[in-house]
Motif scaffolding. Structure first.
Motif, mmCIF file in Angstrom:
data_model
loop_
_atom_site.group_PDB
_atom_site.id
_atom_site.type_symbol
_atom_site.label_atom_id
_atom_site.label_comp_id
_atom_site.label_asym_id
_atom_site.label_seq_id
_atom_site.Cartn_x
_atom_site.Cartn_y
_atom_site.Cartn_z
ATOM 1 N N THR A 208 0.825 -1.209 0.000
ATOM 2 C CA THR A 208 0.000 0.000 0.000
ATOM 3 C C THR A 208 0.862 1.265 0.000
ATOM 4 O O THR A 208 0.441 2.303 -0.484
ATOM 5 N N VAL B 19 0.304 4.944 -1.659
ATOM 6 C CA VAL B 19 0.343 6.201 -0.894
ATOM 7 C C VAL B 19 1.301 7.180 -1.570
ATOM 8 O O VAL B 19 0.972 8.348 -1.798
ATOM 9 N N LEU C 223 -6.265 6.561 1.067
ATOM 10 C CA LEU C 223 -5.731 5.218 0.809
ATOM 11 C C LEU C 223 -6.813 4.141 0.655
ATOM 12 O O LEU C 223 -6.772 3.337 -0.278
#
Ligand code: ZN
Length: 686
Positions: A557, A561, A581
């Motif tokens: 992730t 970001v 996110l």
């Protein structure tokens, strides 16, 4: 309920919507003619697909559709909402002309609510008088105990100065409903507006002070008094802003889960007599309360006794006037719009009153209007088609999970179990809200609003301490949106989103998978985004991940970001990669899953067969891009960058597609194209 409150409570209740509610609306620019599912004339093929796919797909539409004066943003959502207004208008027109509706019937309530809101002659004549009784009470404050009494009275009636109190499933025991508090008390939509030293925050603060002063004068103060009073309000709200959590932290379910009992709360926030509070709001059935933001509750309660009563009088007066403004005479209503509509969002004109009253009726009597709406406008075939699509896409997400290289088999098993348990709601609730205890009359619009609010509060308070009613919906059928609820582990698609450009009864699979297919997959992916993954298959906040898998997920992730943090909007501003996110994971996962679903639907068919010159893969990506076409005013863009957990429309397209390998093949994107991302740098999670 006003939009801000509604959004705050939805966030508070953990409801993750597809998109934030829209601001202004207009009766201009309605697209009435039947358009092809994919309209190639919306494209701008002078732009290269590899440079800016959003404009390649939508450029001509964007140029030909300047934002109407009433809007702060105008795109596919708003076009669909326009059509929706026209549908709801026929329902409200029938209802408002129905002289024979039986007293106490739903039709009578819809009729009288709508008509009372449209009666601007009476509303203008009444001026501020609907607030007189409450203003008198505030005026009579003598001690801190009086302040607390008023806080209780207001909360009991569904107006929420200082903080919110609402019912929701216990995050760690999702079968039971408990009471929850959530930070509040601000007139501006985010704490950062009070604390920020950037030019935009300063400009908004200055305008807010001017706006408050005008409102106080309208309410009868002298300009001199108003000038003093605005400083008092600003001081109190700034103190509240300082103890409020930032939006990014509000997305962390662990930080916002602090369950305690009455004694615990009394110790945490001794400034308020909580026993008296709960008795006052008629909540004596439970001893379990989740304190969303303990720091806020402690600080806020302490302020009750440290701020002079004379200052509280001013604050409560402001809260009352501000929350009632759009229901009062046109001078209040216009000034309220001038600040919240124009300064904050850039809309140039207020929407016509009939639309605002449709919105309000649709909100206050939501499922009553919804029932008529689905009877008239929701074809049963749409539900059948949706059920098929959802089950195909569930299989697709299951295949994607099974194929993940970064996740262990043990965690995969849990993920698959969670996926299998996702509940699906389509169109409208099986069981409608019973409005028989709600009184709506012809006397006063404000009284009708208050009654509707009271009805909603009673409904909410009654739920607390009881098992969760799984048949309930958090959106009305006439809402153009969709959501995932982590506590219910369910995805919900109101009837109103099951229309073009999201859902086409007769279009080719590629177009439907790129639009509604992506919406379905997006909502399912929310069960596995950075927030949703923290809930298990029963909807409980409980870590079911092996530590290494969590680590891998976070590394994956992080790529997303960073990509969004680097995405520039309006020259120098950038998207907040952390705040957005969850939505970005859902967009990326949603597209991967929907693409996989499309490939399965196309199995055995000719994948090169073109419609209007485009292959199925190309139509899939174009369909996705056209859903997010929108022109947005700068003020609104700045507001959303700060407040919205969703990325801007352009980013939802451009920051996603260049991560997907199939997109490169479909449009022959090559190194050297402006937005080309080398395979090793692409984000890929679900
Ligand atoms: Zn979403």
């Amino acid at each position: 309920m006003n939009l801000l409150l509604k959004q705050s409570l939805m966030t508070a209740a953990g409801i993750i919507a597809l998109a934030i509610g829209t601001g202004g609306c207009s009766d201009k620019g309605t697209e009435k003619k039947a358009e092809p599912a994919l309209n190639a004339s919306n494209m701008d093929t002078i732009v290269k697909a590899g440079d800016d796919f959003y404009r390649f797909a939508n450029g001509t539409w964007l140029k030909n559709n300047p934002i109407p004066a009433e809007y702060s943003r105008y795109g596919a959502f708003e076009v669909l909402e326009e059509g929706n207004y026209n549908q709801l208008k026929t329902i409200l027109a029938d209802a408002s002309a129905d002289k024979n509706a039986a007293a106490g019937s739903v039709n009578q309530k819809i009729r009288d609510f709508y008509n009372s809101g449209m009666d601007t002659i009476k509303i203008d004549k009444d001026g501020i008088s609907p607030l007189k009784a409450e203003l008198d009470q505030i005026n009579a404050f003598e001690t801190a105990a009086d302040v607390q009494k008023m806080l209780i009275l207001q909360h009991a009636s569904g107006n929420y100065p200082l903080f919110y109190l609402y019912s929701a499933p216990d995050e760690k025991n999702s079968n039971m409903v408990i009471a929850n508090t959530f930070q509040g008390g601000l007139g501006l939509p985010d704490r950062d507006y009070y604390l920020g030293e950037d030019a935009r925050s300063k400009e908004i603060r200055a305008s807010y002070l001017k706006h408050m002063a005008k409102m106080f004068v309208l309410a009868g103060s002298t300009p001199e008094q108003a000038a003093k009073d605005v400083d008092v309000v600003m001081k109190i709200e700034t103190s509240l802003a300082k103890i409020s959590s930032a939006r990014v932290d509000l997305r962390d379910p662990v930080k916002n889960y602090n369950k305690t009992d009455l004694a615990g709360l009394q110790k945490m926030a001794p400034g308020i007599d909580w026993k008296a509070y709960f008795e006052g709001i008629k909540l004596t059935t439970t001893n379990e309360i989740n304190i969303g933001q303990p720091k806020f509750i402690t600080g806020m309660a302490a302020m009750i006794n440290t701020i002079p009563v004379s200052d509280w009088k001013v604050y409560f007066r402001w809260d009352l006037i501000n929350s009632a403004a759009s229901a009062l005479s046109s001078d209040f209503d216009k000034e309220h719009f001038a600040f919240y509509g124009t300064v904050l969002s850039g809309a140039k004109e207020q929407r016509p009153r009939w639309k605002r009253m449709i919105d309000q009726t649709s909100s206050s009597l939501g499922e009553a209007v919804g029932q008529l709406y689905v009877q008239k406008f929701f074809p049963p075939e749409a539900k059948k088609r949706m059920i098929e699509l959802v089950s195909n896409l569930k299989v697709s997400l299951g295949e994607r999970i099974a194929g993940l290289k970064w996740m262990s088999d043990a965690t995969k098993k849990e993920a698959e179990a969670k996926l299998a348990k996702i509940n699906v709601k389509i169109g409208y609730p099986d069981k409608w809200i019973d409005y028989s205890n709600l009184t709506i009359g012809t006397d006063s619009y404000y009284a009708n609003l208050k009654n509707a609010r009271q009805f909603e509060v009673n409904r909410n308070i009654t739920k607390i301490g009881k098992p969760v009613d799984r048949s309930e919906w958090n959106m009305t059928p006439q809402t153009v949106n969709a959501y995932y609820s982590p506590n219910m582990n369910e995805i919900v698609f109101p009837a109103a989103i099951l229309q073009p450009p999201f859902f086409f009864m007769d279009a080719d699979d590629a177009v439907n998978y790129g639009a509604i297919g992506m919406v379905i997959s997006h909502e399912m992916t929310h069960g596995f985004d950075d927030q949703g993954r923290q809930y298990d298959k029963e909807g409980n906040l409980h870590d079911w991940w092996l530590a290494d898998d969590s680590k891998n997920f976070e590394a994956k992730t992080k790529v997303l970001v960073d990509q969004y943090d680097n995405y520039k909007i309006l020259d120098s501003l950038h998207v907040d990669g952390k705040l957005t996110l969850g939505e970005n994971i859902a967009d990326l996962g949603g597209m991967n899953v929907a693409y996989n679903g499309l490939q399965k639907a196309l199995a055995g068919k000719n994948k090169d067969e073109k419609i209007d010159g485009f292959t199925p893969d190309q139509r899939f990506f174009l369909s996705y891009a056209q859903v997010w076409r929108a022109n947005t005013r700068d003020e609104e863009t700045m507001r959303r960058l700060k407040e919205d957990v969703h990325s801007p429309a352009e980013t939802r397209v451009n920051a996603i597609v260049y991560n997907i390998p199939a997109f490169y093949t479909a449009f022959n994107i090559k190194p050297g194209d402006k937005r080309y991302i080398a395979p090793e740098n692409r984000a890929d999670i679900w």
